[in-house]
Design a protein around this motif. Structure first.
Motif, short mmCIF file in Angstrom:
data_model
loop_
_atom_site.label_atom_id
_atom_site.label_comp_id
_atom_site.label_asym_id
_atom_site.label_seq_id
_atom_site.Cartn_x
_atom_site.Cartn_y
_atom_site.Cartn_z
N ARG A 1 8.64 8.52 -3.33
CA ARG A 1 8.18 7.13 -4.17
C ARG A 1 9.05 6.54 -4.71
O ARG A 1 9.47 5.16 -5.16
CB ARG A 1 6.75 7.57 -4.56
N GLU B 1 2.85 7.47 4.31
CA GLU B 1 2.76 7.89 5.51
C GLU B 1 3.39 7.69 6.97
O GLU B 1 3.64 7.99 7.91
CB GLU B 1 1.10 7.82 5.89
N ILE C 1 6.91 14.02 -2.85
CA ILE C 1 6.18 12.78 -2.72
C ILE C 1 6.67 11.97 -3.70
O ILE C 1 7.15 10.58 -3.77
CB ILE C 1 4.60 12.93 -2.96
N ASN D 1 0.74 -1.09 0.05
CA ASN D 1 0.01 -0.10 0.00
C ASN D 1 0.97 1.30 -0.15
O ASN D 1 1.50 1.68 1.25
CB ASN D 1 -0.90 0.07 1.23
N SER D 2 0.93 1.74 -1.21
CA SER D 2 1.98 2.85 -1.39
C SER D 2 1.85 3.98 -0.48
O SER D 2 2.71 4.75 0.00
CB SER D 2 2.04 3.32 -2.84
N GLN D 3 0.42 4.32 -0.29
CA GLN D 3 0.05 5.67 0.69
C GLN D 3 0.41 5.36 2.00
O GLN D 3 0.67 6.02 2.70
CB GLN D 3 -1.42 5.70 0.49
N GLN D 4 0.20 4.16 2.42
CA GLN D 4 0.51 3.63 3.93
C GLN D 4 1.99 3.63 4.28
O GLN D 4 2.51 4.06 5.10
CB GLN D 4 -0.01 2.23 4.28
N ASP E 1 0.62 -2.65 -6.48
CA ASP E 1 0.25 -1.51 -5.50
C ASP E 1 -1.37 -1.53 -5.09
O ASP E 1 -1.92 -1.31 -6.04
CB ASP E 1 0.64 -0.16 -6.13
N ILE F 1 -3.11 0.68 -3.95
CA ILE F 1 -3.61 2.01 -4.19
C ILE F 1 -3.96 2.20 -5.86
O ILE F 1 -4.93 2.68 -6.49
CB ILE F 1 -2.68 3.15 -3.79
N THR F 2 -3.11 1.82 -6.47
CA THR F 2 -3.05 2.01 -8.09
C THR F 2 -3.41 0.71 -8.95
O THR F 2 -4.05 1.14 -10.03
CB THR F 2 -1.80 2.55 -8.58
#
Length: 248
Positions: free
Chosen positions: A192, A106, A188, A100-103, A213, A215-216
């Motif tokens: 990444r 963060e 960002i 999970n790239s967002q997690q 991923d 997310i995507t």
């Protein structure tokens, strides 16, 4: 003999429950099959289950087409969700991982630092805009209270100052928003890009054939056993730890 349409009804009811106004590819095959029409031989593999020799035997083909199945992905080819492989390759047990790239962003130390910087910039913009609003409001109050005592020239001067301040506020907000977005995108993207290098190294080390991923890529659900988010964050953070000074 006419079909009873029981499978078709189940397919349509499932789509309705999930809030979809379209059918997934394997669902279309179910409907067409129940109607007596020929459909391609296919096997639906849930996330986390590897393809088996039995699955491939059912396809009865030297080649197979792998397709992602997700209600979030309508055009599979647009996200790299279609692949043509030889049966010999497909018979191998594929190792898949999910991140999970967002997690990851963060949770990482660099990501937290970046989020704090972005929040600081946002807070400063709000403070500056508030100061401009206060100065505009002060001029407006002067204009209102001075209508009966000030000359037209003085009133026009205040009005001009209000317009100048309003223009200044608008331009500041637009410029600050644009610069803030550029800053966020830049930092960002940097993090990444650095994380991708860590992901590629881990994939090579563990022999993953595919890293998705969440997310995507349209992944709806996956087993925790193939989630590498925490491990990627740990390894990425390690790359940012300064090496201890060499003792002389």
């Amino acid at each position: 003999m006419r079909p009873a349409w029981a499978r078709t009804v189940r397919v349509l009811e499932r789509a309705e429950r999930e809030g979809r106004d379209f059918l997934l590819e394997h669902e279309v095959y179910e409907v067409l099959g129940e109607a007596g029409l020929a459909v391609p031989r296919h096997v639906l593999l849930p996330v986390g289950r590897a393809v088996t020799r039995k699955d491939l035997a059912a396809l009865r083909s030297a080649r197979a087409v792998l397709k992602i199945v997700s209600p979030l992905v309508i055009h599979k080819s647009d996200v790299g969700g279609v692949a043509f492989v030889k049966a010999g390759y497909a018979q191998q047990t594929s190792k898949i991982a999910v991140i999970n790239s967002q997690q990851a962003f963060e949770m990482s130390a660099e990501g937290k630092k970046a989020l704090a910087q972005m929040q600081d910039r946002e807070n400063k913009i709000k403070t500056d805009i508030q100061k401009l609003d206060d100065s505009i409001r002060l001029l407006e109050n002067r204009l209102t209270t001075g209508r009966l005592t000030m000359t037209n020239e003085a009133l026009m001067g205040i009005q001009a100052d209000i317009e100048k301040k309003s223009t200044e506020r608008k331009r500041y907000e637009e410029d600050a928003t644009r610069e803030g977005q550029q800053f966020a995108n830049s930092i960002i993207q940097k993090i990444r890009t650095e994380m991708v290098a860590v992901i590629e190294a881990l994939a090579k080390e563990r022999g993953y054939d595919l890293v998705l991923d969440a997310i995507t890529s349209g992944v709806v659900t996956s087993s925790a056993t193939i989630d590498i988010t925490t491990e990627i964050v740990r390894r990425y953070d390690q790359t940012k730890v300064a090496a201890p000074p060499v003792k002389k």
